[in-house]
Write an enzyme that holds these catalytic residues in place. Structure first.
Site: not given
Ligand code: IVH
Length: 675
Positions: A34-35, A37-38, A83, A121, A123, A125, A180, A233, A295, A319, A413, A416, A431, A437
């Site tokens: 790290d050093y 690099f900095d 989505s 893949e 998903k 969050d 993401e 994607y 996919k 999900k 409460c 108080c 309350c 309070c």
């Molecule tokens: S593909 C047209 N791949 O999930 C297809 N989405 O509910 C585009 N997400 O809006 C999405 N992991 O924000 C894709 N491996 C993944 C993902 C992913 C998370 C999210 C993404 C999307 C939402 C859909």
């Protein structure tokens, strides 16, 4: 150093730093300390300072941030950001597989119907992001927004170390890549620990925290937050590959962070195995996932299947169900919030759930407790969804102790001792001792100085606590009586902090009326309601004397809010506080400028905005509607006066407007209407 030499050194440093960055953040395989690099980064920053003509927007020095973005530019996506359809069971996944085969005109009845190759893949969050690269350089980063247009957050995205600013290898000249942005769980926990230390409310979950961070104005703060990003994607013309998996492999060679966990599956059964595996193993990952994305791998097949208005037919999200566990409810404690609202909290026998030890769960209010019929000593099922605080879902009645009794909700409460009240139609007890309070007094002050209220930054929760304990602050008006000499003897209060505090307090006197109205903390008057009230009523004096009928005329004000406003002003202590604030010079009426900008030209008219506009952003148009006395709503109904339509207005909306005979106007028509 000669100019030519400097240029070469800058180029060399850029290359070396990006390579180390890539090894550390994408490959998780550091190749330098790290050093060191900095030191290299420091040298680059110095050279760029001396020769600003060589500072490029994608220099590694930009990863530390510093640029402030006041408002994010709205940008239209080249390809809409759709989505995914969701599924929750094996049956639904089987239906998806059958739909795909039918869409590709495969004979699903035949024993020899060919299988479809899917890519599975994780998903992630977080929040989705679209990155545009031109000639191997990151050009623009845009949030999803409403799918049609999003916010340009390029400056903030440049600080995410796993996102390459410059690409390697044989990348196409122009393309878009989506992925993401997320918080690794340890980074998120660190942020929350820090927040709790300084008395700020913890962030609810990593997803919201990531979205909030992307919208921060100061990119150097974003840089410190250590966000990460997986890409999943690739889009563009002339991509030269036949499958999604090949393309992702290629994208990896250009320098992107692509998950190693993805798998090409030969058929839907292999997909099920993948889902089952990750449903169990997900808690071992250092980041949150909420499902699996499936996919169709082949691009030709993807094209053949096409998209619906909302999502592609060639992909689906599976999900995961929220994790559940059973444990014992040991006791219930009651917390008193800023507005006096009482929140019961379940204290549980510690139990491991979704990778963390759970000790508490929220019980929301008395109704929820009686609906669940949860009793002390009961074995309860606890569930953890996306939120940090888990929920009690149900009681295991088979394990109930026969001597148990229903919970007797507190009537006084816990802070108080005053008798609690509950208004008709409201879920929470509260309350009523709002000015006596302790958690309410301190909570009110914390709210008052908050960023969206009076924004007195140097007066944080800790200082409020100190000043309250020292007897210097008993209510929000006392803030304006504070003197530097009173502050200096406090612990951790140096000359500079005391000056900052006094300056901050002085500056707050310029905060406009609607924010002062929000800041004084009338129950149920949130930010938006305060704005509507300020615009309509124009001064606190008029508000104090408004009748119920007059209050009900205000947009968003119903019986509960009207009653709360009247109760606030019928309380002598509140009246005195407001009088003192008026004396101190705070803004308790709309400014001349605000008064001039408001008209009643659109009085009684209701608008729905749809599409993308040339001259103004949607938010600007919404503001104009409100400033001219009109109302914005989200969906078209018989009550809609006009649909303000831009480019690419949704076809469904168009159909509905036509069917109901609602007039559709353009941006120019609208501007004429208010000119
Ligand atoms: S593909 C047209 N791949 O999930 C297809 N989405 O509910 C585009 N997400 O809006 C999405 N992991 O924000 C894709 N491996 C993944 C993902 C992913 C998370 C999210 C993404 C999307 C939402 C859909």
């Amino acid at each position: 150093m000669q100019k030519e030499e400097t240029k070469k050194r800058i180029e060399q440093l850029t290359r070396v730093l990006e390579q180390h960055n890539y090894s550390y953040y994408v490959l998780s395989n550091p190749t330098i300390s790290d050093y060191d690099f900095d030191m290299l980064l420091e040298e680059l920053i110095q050279l760029e300072k001396e020769f600003p003509e060589y500072l490029l927007p994608n220099s590694p020095s930009q990863r530390v941030g510093g640029e402030i973005t006041k408002t994010f530019k709205t940008v239209k996506h080249q390809y809409p950001m759709l989505s995914l359809a969701n599924s929750y069971s094996k049956e639904e996944m089987q239906e998806f597989d059958a739909r795909v085969k039918k869409g590709l005109e495969l004979d699903t009845n035949s024993l020899f119907a060919p299988d479809i190759e899917y890519v599975c893949e994780l998903k992630f969050d977080g929040l989705s992001i679209s990155l545009i690269y031109e000639n191997g350089q990151l050009k623009q980063a845009v949030t999803r927004g409403d799918g049609v247009q999003g916010d340009d957050v390029t400056t903030n995205v440049r600080t995410i170390r796993s996102i390459p600013l410059k690409l390697k290898g044989d990348f196409p000249p122009a393309f878009e890549i989506r992925g993401e942005i997320f918080f690794p769980r340890n980074v998120f926990d660190e942020i929350n620990e820090e927040r709790e230390e300084i008395g700020e409310a913890p962030l609810a979950n990593p997803r919201n925290a990531a979205s909030g961070t992307m919208k921060m104005q100061d990119s150097s703060v974003v840089a410190k937050r250590k966000l990460d990003c997986f890409m999943y994607y690739v889009l563009g013309e002339n991509l030269h590959f036949e499958t999604h998996s090949e393309n992702l492999d290629k994208a990896k060679s250009w320098g992107f962070k692509i998950s190693e966990k993805s798998k090409v599956c030969k058929n839907i059964d292999e997909v099920f195995d993948f889902i089952e595996f990750w449903d169990k193993e997900r808690y071992k990952l250092p980041y949150d996932i909420d499902g699996i994305v499936i996919k169709v791998n082949n691009y030709g097949k993807q094209e053949q299947l096409g998209m619906t208005a909302k999502s592609p037919r060639w992909a689906i999200a599976y999900k995961f169900k929220a994790a559940q566990v059973s444990t014992i409810l040991e006791s219930i404690s009651y917390q008193v919030g800023r507005t006096g609202a009482i929140t019961p909290v379940a204290n549980l026998k510690p139990v491991l759930l979704a990778g963390t030890t759970v000790k508490r769960a929220s019980l929301h209010n008395a109704d929820i407790i009686s609906k669940l019929d949860v009793r002390i000593g009961d074995t309860v099922f606890v569930e953890k969804g996306g939120e940090i605080i888990p929920k009690i879902i149900s009681v295991d009645l088979t394990k109930r102790n026969e001597n148990s009794a229903p919970v007797e909700y507190i009537s006084e409460c816990p802070e108080c001792g005053i008798s609690l009240k509950r208004n008709e139609g409201e879920a929470n007890h509260f309350c009523p001792n709002e000015n006596g309070c302790p958690p309410q007094i301190k909570g009110k002050m914390e709210h008052y100085v908050g960023r969206k209220a009076m924004n007195i930054e140097s007066l944080g929760a800790e200082t409020i606590e100190q000043l309250y304990e020292a007897g210097l602050l008993k209510n929000i008006a006392d803030i304006y009586d504070l003197k530097k000499e009173q502050l200096l003897p406090l612990e951790r209060m140096a000359e500079k902090s005391a000056n900052n505090l006094i300056d901050g307090i002085e500056q707050s006197k310029q905060i406009p009326f609607e924010r002062v109205l929000y800041a004084i903390g009338i129950r149920h008057v949130g930010e938006t309601t305060a704005k509507k009230i300020a615009k309509k009523v124009k001064s606190i004096d008029l508000l104090m004397h408004s009748t119920t009928e007059e209050l009900l005329q205000i947009d968003e004000v119903g019986e509960i809010i009207a009653k709360s406003i009247q109760e606030y002003f019928s309380n002598e202590t509140n009246k005195k506080i407001v009088e003192r604030l008026i004396e101190k010079g705070l803004q308790f009426s709309l400014s001349e400028e605000q008064l001039q900008n408001t008209t009643e030209k659109l009085k009684d008219l209701t608008f729905v905005i749809s599409g993308v506009f040339q001259k103004h952003s949607r938010d600007e148009l919404k503001n104009m509607i409100e400033q001219n006395g009109g109302k914005n709503t989200g969906s078209i109904s018989k009550k809609t006066s006009y649909v303000l339509a831009g480019d690419n207005m949704g076809p469904e909306k168009l159909k509905k407007a036509e069917a109901l005979g609602v007039k559709i106007i353009s941006e120019d028509d609208f501007l004429n209407l208010i000119s």
